[in-house]
Motif scaffolding. Structure first.
Motif, short mmCIF file in Angstrom:
data_model
loop_
_atom_site.label_atom_id
_atom_site.label_comp_id
_atom_site.label_asym_id
_atom_site.label_seq_id
_atom_site.Cartn_x
_atom_site.Cartn_y
_atom_site.Cartn_z
N GLY A 674 0.77 -1.07 -0.05
CA GLY A 674 -0.04 0.04 -0.01
C GLY A 674 0.82 1.32 -0.04
N LYS A 675 2.03 1.20 0.56
CA LYS A 675 2.76 2.41 0.77
C LYS A 675 3.17 2.81 -0.58
N ALA A 676 3.86 1.86 -1.52
CA ALA A 676 4.45 2.44 -2.78
C ALA A 676 3.14 2.62 -3.56
N MET A 677 1.90 2.06 -3.56
CA MET A 677 0.83 2.61 -4.36
C MET A 677 0.40 4.11 -3.84
N LEU A 678 0.70 4.27 -2.47
CA LEU A 678 0.04 5.59 -2.22
C LEU A 678 1.30 6.61 -2.42
N ASP A 679 2.75 6.32 -2.54
CA ASP A 679 3.60 7.19 -2.99
C ASP A 679 3.59 7.23 -4.19
N SER A 680 2.95 6.51 -5.17
CA SER A 680 2.78 6.88 -6.54
C SER A 680 2.02 7.71 -7.11
N LEU A 681 0.71 8.16 -5.92
CA LEU A 681 0.04 9.00 -6.42
C LEU A 681 0.38 10.62 -6.59
N PRO A 682 -0.23 11.33 -7.09
CA PRO A 682 0.19 12.82 -7.08
C PRO A 682 0.24 13.19 -5.63
N PRO A 683 1.20 14.35 -5.53
CA PRO A 683 1.34 14.80 -4.15
C PRO A 683 0.34 15.63 -3.56
N PHE A 684 -0.82 15.22 -3.38
CA PHE A 684 -2.05 15.91 -2.87
C PHE A 684 -1.69 15.86 -1.38
N LYS A 685 -2.32 16.72 -0.60
CA LYS A 685 -2.21 17.03 0.81
C LYS A 685 -2.67 15.69 1.34
#
Length: 690
Positions: A674-685
Motif C-alpha cells: 500500500g505504501k508504494a501505491m500511495l507514494d505513486s499518487l500525485p502529491p496531494f495533501k
C-alpha cells in the motif's frame, strides 16, 4: 545529432505558437519534453534506437510538446509523422483542434489527415445494390443475421440519397445519426470485393481517402489500424515503418490492444455450419467465372472444405466426450497453454486444411474479379457474388488464424488457451480460443526495430514509481538507447486538493464491506457539489446504488444511460446549483474530463485490483509463478497502481481546479504494498485517519 539550425527552428516555432495561444504560460516540463524528444529522434542518445518513453502529467501539454519536438525533425528528414491514439476523443481533438492550430501558427507547411480502417467507409457499389429487389442480386444478404426492419430500410434509403446528392462523404463517423450494424454490414467496404482495380470501385470513399494519404505529412490513426499495417508487413496501409516517425499517444493501452489484435477464437459447430454453406456457394462461384482460370479449382476447394469439416467433427466429438472441469463461467483453461495430444494433432491438420481453403477460394475470387475487370462478366452478376466471397474469405482467414496460433508451441511464446461451453440451437457448442500472454517481442520485431523513431507518451506509464512494468509489456525492456522521461504535472497539488483515507469498519476483503459502504458513503457525499464515486465491480456498484436510493439519494449510474447522456445530465445539474452524484466503474476512471465544479469530490471505494478470473489473467499468473515470480506483486499490484493513478487523475483537469479524493480502502496503509501505491499518487495533501 540535433543541429544548431534545427534547434533554432524549434525555438522559433515555439515562440510563434506561444504568441498565438491566449492563455499560454511557459512550462518548464513542456520545454524539457520538447528538447528531449528532438534529441532522441536526432540520434543524440543512440544512433539507431531513437525511441523515448515519456510520462507527462495532466496539464503538461504533451500534444504540443511532441508536435514541437517531432515535426521539425521529421520534415527535415523527409519522413512522415504517424500519431497513433487509443481513443476517438483524442483523434478528434488532434484533427479538429491541435493540428489545425499548429499548422496555422507554426510556420510549417504541412498537410494532415485522419486515417480510418476500411470498414468505416461504405462501398458505393454495395450501397447502390443494397436496396435492389432483384433476388439474384440479394443472394448475399442471407449471410446477415436477419432481414432489415422498416426503420433500417429507411436509414438505408437516407444514406443512399445523401450519398448520391454529395451530401454525405460515405464514412460512418460523419453521419449525424447512428447507423445500425445490420445496415452498415450490408454496405461497408471490404478488402475482397471493394478493390481499386475494378472501375466501379475506383471512386469508393475508402479508395478516395487512401489516394489522399500520399499527399499527407502527418497521419492520425488508432492503435488497431497501426497494428493491422504492421501485421501486413508494414507499408501496406501506412507508409513504410522506416520512413515514419511514430508518436504513440495513450501508449499505456498499446500492450493490451496488441494482445487483443493477436488473439483468435472460433466455435466448432458454428464453423462446421458455415463451411457447409461455403460448399454450396462454391458451385455458384464457379458457375459465375467465365474464364478457364477456375477449371478444377472448385473441386480442390470442395476437397479442402470436406477435409476441414471432417477434422472439425473430430474436434467436436473430442470436446464433447472429454470430461473437462468447467468453471462457473463454463470455461476450461488448458494448463500452461498445452493442448491435449489429440487436439494438438488435429490443430496441425486444420491449419493445413484451412490454408488450402484460403488458397483456392482466393484464386477463384481473383478469377471472377479479373473477369469483371475484363468485361467478361456483368457487374450486376459479379458484384453480389464477390461480396459474398469477401465475407467467406474473412471468415476463412479468422478460421486459419485460430488453428495457426494453436499449432505453435506455448513454450517460447506463452499463450492462454481455453474452451468455453456455449448454448447453440438447443444444444451445446464449444468456443476454442487462443491469446498470447506476452506481446513485447511482436512490437519489438514489427515496430521498434523497423521505425525511424518513436515517441511513446501517456499520463500513466509508470507503475509503483518506475517504467519497468510498461517497458517489459511493450518490448522495450533491456533495449539500449531508449530514453525514459517522467515530467510531473504543473498543478500545485498540495494547495489544490487533499487525499483523505478515513477510518473504516472493514476492508474490501471482508464480507460486510458492501454493507459498510452503504452505511458510510452518505458521510462523504457532498450533495451540492459534483461527485464521482468509482467502484471496482458492477455488482457492488449496483448493491450500493440500491442502498443509497433507499436513503433518498438521486444517482446517475453508468450503464443506466449512455455515457454522453449521463455526463450531460451531470453537468446540467451542477450548473443548476443542485449538485450531482455520478457512479461508475473502470470505464469512468480514464478519459473522463470534468473540469472545475463538475468534479470537486471524488470517492474511490476500493483499490482497482483485477481479479484474475479471465483465462488470460489466470495464464499470466501461472506463467509468472512457473518462472519463480510472484504474480500478485509483479502483475496485479502494478496494474492496480496505474489504474489508481488514472482514477485520481479525474479530479484536477485544469490549473484552477480543486477538490478532494476520498479513498475508502484501508489497504493503502495496512498492507506492505500500500505504501508504494500511495507514494505513486500525485502529491496531494494527505489526511489519514487513525
Amino acid at each position: 545529432m540535433l543541429s544548431d539550425a534545427l534547434k533554432k527552428t524549434i525555438r522559433h516555432i515555439h515562440q510563434q505558437v506561444a504568441d498565438n495561444l491566449g492563455d499560454y504560460k511557459p512550462r518548464k516540463g513542456q520545454n524539457y519534453l520538447v528538447a528531449e524528444i528532438a534529441k532522441t529522434l536526432s540520434g543524440e542518445y543512440h544512433k539507431t534506437q531513437r525511441i523515448c518513453v515519456m510520462e507527462a502529467g495532466t496539464g503538461t501539454g504533451k500534444s504540443l510538446a511532441y508536435c514541437l519536438g517531432a515535426l521539425p525533425y521529421t520534415f527535415s528528414k523527409n519522413k512522415k509523422l504517424v500519431i497513433s491514439t487509443a481513443t476517438v476523443a483524442l483523434q478528434e481533438q488532434l484533427i479538429e483542434k491541435e493540428l489545425p492550430f499548429f499548422a496555422k501558427h507554426s510556420g510549417l507547411d504541412f498537410k494532415f489527415d485522419l486515417v480510418k480502417g476500411r470498414n468505416r467507409y461504405i462501398c458505393s457499389q454495395k450501397l447502390a445494390m443494397a436496396l435492389e429487389t432483384s433476388p439474384e442480386q440479394l443472394e448475399f444478404i442471407p449471410l446477415s443475421t436477419a432481414p432489415l426492419s422498416d426503420m433500417e430500410k429507411k436509414c438505408l434509403e437516407q444514406l443512399q440519397t445523401a450519398y448520391q446528392k454529395n451530401q454525405w462523404a460515405g464514412d460512418r463517423d460523419s453521419w449525424a445519426d447512428t447507423i445500425p450494424d445490420a445496415v452498415w454490414n450490408l454496405i461497408a467496404s471490404d478488402k475482397h470485393s471493394c478493390q481499386r482495380q475494378l472501375s466501379g470501385h475506383q471512386h469508393c470513399p475508402f479508395h478516395q481517402s487512401r489516394n489522399r494519404l500520399n499527399q499527407m505529412d502527418v497521419l492520425v490513426v488508432n492503435h488497431s489500424l497501426l497494428l493491422a499495417d504492421l501485421d501486413l508487413g508494414g507499408g501496406t496501409i501506412l507508409p513504410e515503418p522506416d520512413n515514419c516517425v511514430y508518436v504513440i499517444d495513450e501508449a499505456h493501452h498499446l500492450p493490451q490492444i496488441t494482445r487483443d489484435f493477436s488473439s483468435a477464437s472460433g466455435t466448432i459447430k458454428g464453423t462446421i455450419e458455415w463451411l457447409e454453406k461455403l460448399l454450396k456457394f462454391n458451385q455458384k462461384l464457379a458457375n459465375a467465372i467465365s474464364s478457364q482460370r477456375a477449371i478444377g479449382l472448385n473441386f480442390k476447394l470442395a476437397d479442402a472444405i470436406n477435409d476441414a469439416n471432417s477434422l472439425l467433427k473430430k474436434v467436436r466429438d473430442f470436446l464433447s466426450e472429454t470430461p473437462f472441469e468447467f468453471n462457473d463461467d463454463n470455461v476450461y483453461r488448458f494448463k500452461d497453454g498445452e493442448l491435449p495430444s489429440v487436439l494438438s494433432a488435429l490443430s496441425k491438420d486444420l491449419n493445413d486444411a484451412s490454408l488450402l481453403i484460403l488458397k483456392h477460394l482466393r484464386k477463384m475470387h481473383d478469377a471472377l474479379t479479373q473477369d469483371l475487370s475484363d468485361g467478361d462478366v456483368k457487374a450486376h452478376v459479379a458484384e453480389p457474388i464477390l461480396s459474398e466471397t469477401g465475407v467467406y474469405l474473412q471468415r476463412v482467414e479468422n478460421f486459419n488464424k485460430l488453428w495457426f496460433n494453436l499449432t505453435h508451441s506455448s513454450q517460447s511464446t506463452p499463450h492462454a488457451r481455453w474452451i468455453k461451453q456455449l448454448e447453440y440451437k438447443n444444444n451445446h457448442d464449444h468456443l476454442l480460443a487462443d491469446c498470447p500472454i506476452e506481446v513485447g517481442f511482436y512490437l519489438k520485431d514489427k515496430l521498434w526495430n523497423e521505425c525511424a523513431g518513436a515517441v511513446l507518451c501517456s499520463a500513466t506509464l509508470t507503475a509503483l514509481g518506475n517504467f519497468d512494468h510498461f517497458s517489459y509489456e511493450s518490448g522495450l525492456a533491456g533495449e539500449d538507447g531508449v530514453k525514459y522521461l517522467k515530467v510531473p504535472s504543473p498543478f500545485d497539488y498540495p494547495s489544490q486538493g487533499v487525499i483523505h483515507i478515513p477510518k473504516m469498519d472493514s476492508e474490501p476483503t471482508d464480507k460486510d464491506f458492501t454493507a459498510n459502504l452503504i452505511r458510510c458513503l452518505p458521510d462523504f457525499i457532498k450533495k451540492n457539489e459534483g461527485n464521482l464515486i468509482l467502484f471496482s465491480s458492477y455488482w457492488q456498484m449496483g448493491e450500493v446504488a440500491k442502498g443509497l436510493r433507499a436513503k433518498g439519494f438521486s444517482l446517475l449510474i453508468q450503464g443506466e444511460a449512455s455515457r454522453e447522456s449521463l455526463l450531460s445530465l451531470h453537468k446540467s445539474k451542477v450548473d443548476g446549483g443542485n449538485g450531482s452524484i455520478l457512479m461508475g466503474t473502470q470505464g469512468l476512471s480514464e478519459g473522463l474530463d470534468l473540469p472545475g465544479n463538475y468534479l470537486t469530490n471524488l470517492i474511490i471505494t476500493k483499490l482497482p485490483f483485477a481479479v484474475p478470473t479471465s483465462p488470460v489473467e489466470e495464464a499470466q499468473a501461472e506463467y509468472v509463478q512457473k518462472r519463480g515470480g510472484n504474480a500478485f506483486l509483479s502483475i496485479t499490484v502494478p496494474d492496480a497502481s496505474k489504474k489508481l493513478v488514472q482514477s485520481c487523475g479525474r479530479l484536477l483537469r485544469k490549473e484552477r481546479d480543486s477538490g478532494r479524493i476520498v479513498i475508502l480502502d484501508r489497504r493503502l496503509i495496512s498492507k506492505r504494498y500500500g505504501k508504494a501505491m500511495l507514494d505513486s499518487l500525485p502529491p496531494f495533501k494527505r489526511q489519514i485517519d487513525y
